[in-house]
Scaffold this motif. Structure first.
Motif, PDB file in Angstrom:
ATOM      1  N   PRO A  78      -6.186   1.760  -7.877  1.00  0.00           N
ATOM      2  CA  PRO A  78      -5.059   0.821  -7.959  1.00  0.00           C
ATOM      3  C   PRO A  78      -5.399  -0.551  -7.374  1.00  0.00           C
ATOM      4  O   PRO A  78      -4.992  -1.579  -7.935  1.00  0.00           O
ATOM      5  N   LEU A  79      -6.139  -0.564  -6.257  1.00  0.00           N
ATOM      6  CA  LEU A  79      -6.546  -1.840  -5.676  1.00  0.00           C
ATOM      7  C   LEU A  79      -7.463  -2.599  -6.625  1.00  0.00           C
ATOM      8  O   LEU A  79      -7.332  -3.822  -6.798  1.00  0.00           O
ATOM      9  N   GLY A 126       0.810  -1.199   0.000  1.00  0.00           N
ATOM     10  CA  GLY A 126       0.000   0.000   0.000  1.00  0.00           C
ATOM     11  C   GLY A 126       0.852   1.261   0.000  1.00  0.00           C
ATOM     12  O   GLY A 126       2.080   1.211   0.103  1.00  0.00           O
ATOM     13  N   PRO A 127       0.214   2.413  -0.164  1.00  0.00           N
ATOM     14  CA  PRO A 127      -1.242   2.613  -0.160  1.00  0.00           C
ATOM     15  C   PRO A 127      -1.909   2.090  -1.431  1.00  0.00           C
ATOM     16  O   PRO A 127      -1.294   2.059  -2.496  1.00  0.00           O
ATOM     17  N   ILE A 139     -12.727  -2.916   3.139  1.00  0.00           N
ATOM     18  CA  ILE A 139     -11.707  -3.199   2.133  1.00  0.00           C
ATOM     19  C   ILE A 139     -11.481  -4.704   2.018  1.00  0.00           C
ATOM     20  O   ILE A 139     -11.407  -5.264   0.917  1.00  0.00           O
ATOM     21  N   LEU A 140     -11.376  -5.379   3.172  1.00  0.00           N
ATOM     22  CA  LEU A 140     -11.162  -6.827   3.149  1.00  0.00           C
ATOM     23  C   LEU A 140     -12.364  -7.558   2.560  1.00  0.00           C
ATOM     24  O   LEU A 140     -12.206  -8.579   1.881  1.00  0.00           O
ATOM     25  N   GLU A 141     -13.572  -7.053   2.829  1.00  0.00           N
ATOM     26  CA  GLU A 141     -14.753  -7.675   2.239  1.00  0.00           C
ATOM     27  C   GLU A 141     -14.707  -7.593   0.716  1.00  0.00           C
ATOM     28  O   GLU A 141     -15.050  -8.546   0.010  1.00  0.00           O
ATOM     29  N   VAL A 142     -14.282  -6.443   0.216  1.00  0.00           N
ATOM     30  CA  VAL A 142     -14.156  -6.261  -1.233  1.00  0.00           C
ATOM     31  C   VAL A 142     -13.146  -7.259  -1.799  1.00  0.00           C
ATOM     32  O   VAL A 142     -13.415  -7.962  -2.786  1.00  0.00           O
ATOM     33  N   ILE A 143     -11.977  -7.334  -1.177  1.00  0.00           N
ATOM     34  CA  ILE A 143     -10.932  -8.231  -1.680  1.00  0.00           C
ATOM     35  C   ILE A 143     -11.377  -9.683  -1.568  1.00  0.00           C
ATOM     36  O   ILE A 143     -11.240 -10.475  -2.512  1.00  0.00           O
TER      37      ILE A 143
END
Length: 615
Positions: free
Chosen positions: A380-381, A368-369, A425-429
């Motif tokens: 970017p993520l 990151g970021p 964020i972790l849920e998305v990933i």
């Protein structure tokens, strides 16, 4: 003494700033002029440019930016408050690329909007403050009521999180995405995606490879545990025994390598040559230089006594504060030690050959970021997750920061806590890779605003995720040593290369390449963070530092995310990789990928290919 043009070009190249060949002399002359006007040495100039570049976000060095840099130096003491930039307007984007991220972001936006309405229903209206901070120069807008295309502008809304609304800044217009900027081995015909039918095993390497959260009570030391028998209770006593133990361990390794049996105290006056062991320090508060080096001896031979060193007779050296070193020389006056030889420090032994179940192991890593400085869209993520979907590896290692403490946009979040932001964020990933046979390793960073800022840093707590999503992640500490399908992998998210680079001094060192030299110091000292005193950014718990910051062996693979130039290098049989940052200011950064293939003819039992790629 005037700094040469080649030195300026090389030092800027280390931090990833290329001074173009055409017109480079004008640029170099301007930089040299700024050094004189502002009384800066080359290291200070590079550090100032790095700070300036972070405020601008992904700029290139040119006559125009040099003029802005000069203005920045002139007004360095006058810092104006930064204003929050509103999320960009919604643009079209490929539904195929957005995938699960877009759907999940919409759900997050709906949940967050409902939460805001519930808060408003239970709150009492109050008069507006006269000193309320303006979000834009011309309008006073309540951030919770600000809208983009008619929808509430909340964190993680589709207008500010999903890739359906890419940044209107430099990220969307970046050049050369997918460009390979550093390689190791022959990668021309490599297929990076995993072809394994079985999942890869990831576990700590040895008993002390990963710091366990439930056994880590930092800032809870008892006085009796911190006091050494020979030192006053008023001292910070834990530091000294820890440093003594580390010094003895490294010293024994150096003595065994060079066949040294007898040592002399560092402050012993003698007309005969002597061999001394100690730790390098600076004689005052400030940056180390050739005239301020002090060698503090061990407790058994020197009783922790210290002696100034005169380096005039050394023809080659590379030193940094905290370095354990063995010198040959003379202390004829009793006031200073004059070394004539700096003995090489051997690296730790390498682990046994890789004992693996998978003949082919694919590893991808990013640091990151994961958002640009001008958008909460996490573009970017999103692009990195898209790469994982199209080229699924066996293991994906993701270094923090996930919730960057240096981001002004993150600091101004109001509708969710930092912990909730991280969970989303972790849920998305997790949902984006739920159908992929890969394990995602999460490494915390000192810049993660939602996580304890202590070194060594405990793993993330992801207990708020549902159990199915938790299975997708494997949380480790910073630093950690992992066993990934028989591969010994050492990693740390702390920018030790940048910290050491600002403190190291050298004279015609044996390893000319600066990045290789700094990395080699880590392997020689057998530590993920040998710098002492540490950077002011670091809060060290020395009780855990002694155990978890040290390497048990020279790893097969060493991962060192840094602000310095990205690289992939083999150093003393260890493949060392700096994947860079996934975003850099307003534009995109880089990630790295590694392919390990079994090879019985190789000494370690495998061969490796690696690349650093632009996102």
């Amino acid at each position: 003494m005037e700094v040469s043009s080649n030195t300026i070009i090389e030092e800027f190249d280390v931090i990833g700033v290329t001074i173009a060949t055409s017109g480079s002399e004008n640029d170099v002359d301007k930089l040299r002029e700024l050094m004189v006007l502002h009384h800066l040495d080359i290291d200070s100039l590079v550090n100032e440019w790095g700070a300036f570049e972070m405020t601008q976000g992904g700029i290139e060095l040119s006559q125009e930016t040099l003029a802005q840099f000069e203005q920045y130096l002139n007004n360095n003491s006058k810092k104006t408050p930064k204003t929050l930039k509103l999320p960009p307007k919604k643009n079209s984007y490929s539904a195929k690329k957005s995938g699960n991220i877009s759907l999940l972001a919409e759900r997050v936006a709906r949940d967050s909007s409902e939460a805001s309405e519930l808060i408003d229903a239970y709150s009492t209206p109050v008069a507006k403050s006269k000193n309320k901070r303006q979000i834009t120069p011309d309008n006073r807008i309540n951030k919770r009521l600000a809208s983009v295309n008619g929808s509430p502008a909340v964190p993680f809304s589709p207008a500010s999180f999903s890739p359906t609304t890419p940044s209107t800044g430099k990220y969307s217009t970046r050049r050369n995405p997918g460009q390979v900027i550093a390689t190791f081995g022959d990668s021309k015909s490599v297929t990076w995606a995993s072809d394994n039918q079985h999942p890869c095993s990831v576990k700590p390497y040895g008993e002390r490879g990963v710091l366990e959260t439930d056994k880590y009570s930092f800032m809870m030391e008892k006085i009796v545990d911190r006091v050494n028998e020979t030192i006053s209770v008023t001292c910070t006593c834990l530091l000294l025994p820890v440093m003594d133990n580390i010094l003895d361990d490294i010293g024994d390794r150096i003595k065994e390598c060079h066949g040294v049996e007898n040592l002399s105290p560092v402050n012993l006056q003698s007309a005969e040559p002597s061999t001394v062991l100690g730790r390098v320090y600076c004689d005052s508060v400030g940056r180390l230089n050739a005239r301020s080096v002090v060698l503090r001896g061990d407790i058994d031979v020197s009783g922790r006594a210290a002696a100034p060193m005169q380096l005039d007779k050394l023809t080659s050296y590379s030193l940094f504060p905290g370095q354990v070193a063995l010198f040959e020389g003379m202390n004829s006056t009793g006031r200073s030690f004059v070394p004539t030889t700096l003995l090489d420090t051997p690296t730790l032994t390498a682990p046994a050959a890789r004992d693996a179940t998978l003949k082919r192991l694919s590893v991808v890593m990013a640091s990151g970021p994961y958002m640009t400085s001008d958008s909460l869209g996490y573009e970017p993520l999103a692009d990195f997750v898209s790469y994982l979907q199209s080229h699924p590896p066996d293991v994906c290692i993701m270094f923090g920061p996930f919730v960057d403490a240096k981001s002004e946009l993150i600091k101004d979040l109001s509708d969710v806590t930092y912990e909730q932001h991280f969970t989303k964020i972790l849920e998305v990933i997790g949902q984006a890779v739920e159908n992929l046979p890969l394990k995602v390793v999460l490494v915390p960073s000192q810049r993660d605003i939602h996580h304890p800022g202590i070194y060594p840093m405990p793993p993330f707590n992801i207990g708020k995720l549902n159990r199915e999503l938790q299975k997708r992640f494997y949380c480790v500490s910073d630093p950690s040593t992992l066993n990934i399908d028989g591969l010994c992998v050492g990693l740390t998210s702390t920018d030790v290369l940048f910290h050491m680079g600002a403190e190291e001094i050298n004279l015609q060192p044996k390893t000319a390449d600066r990045l290789s030299r700094l990395t080699e110091h880590l392997l020689q000292q057998g530590s993920y963070y040998p710098l002492n005193p540490p950077s002011e950014e670091l809060n060290v718990n020395y009780e855990k530092y002694e155990v978890y910051s040290r390497m048990s062996c020279t790893p097969h693979l060493l991962l060192l995310p840094s602000e310095l130039k990205q690289y992939t290098k083999s150093i003393n049989g260890c493949l060392c990789v700096n994947p860079g940052r996934l975003s850099k200011g307003q534009t995109g950064g880089t990630y790295a990928r590694i392919l390990v293939q079994s090879d019985s003819s190789a000494k370690a039992g495998f061969t490796t290919v690696a690349e650093v790629v632009r996102i």
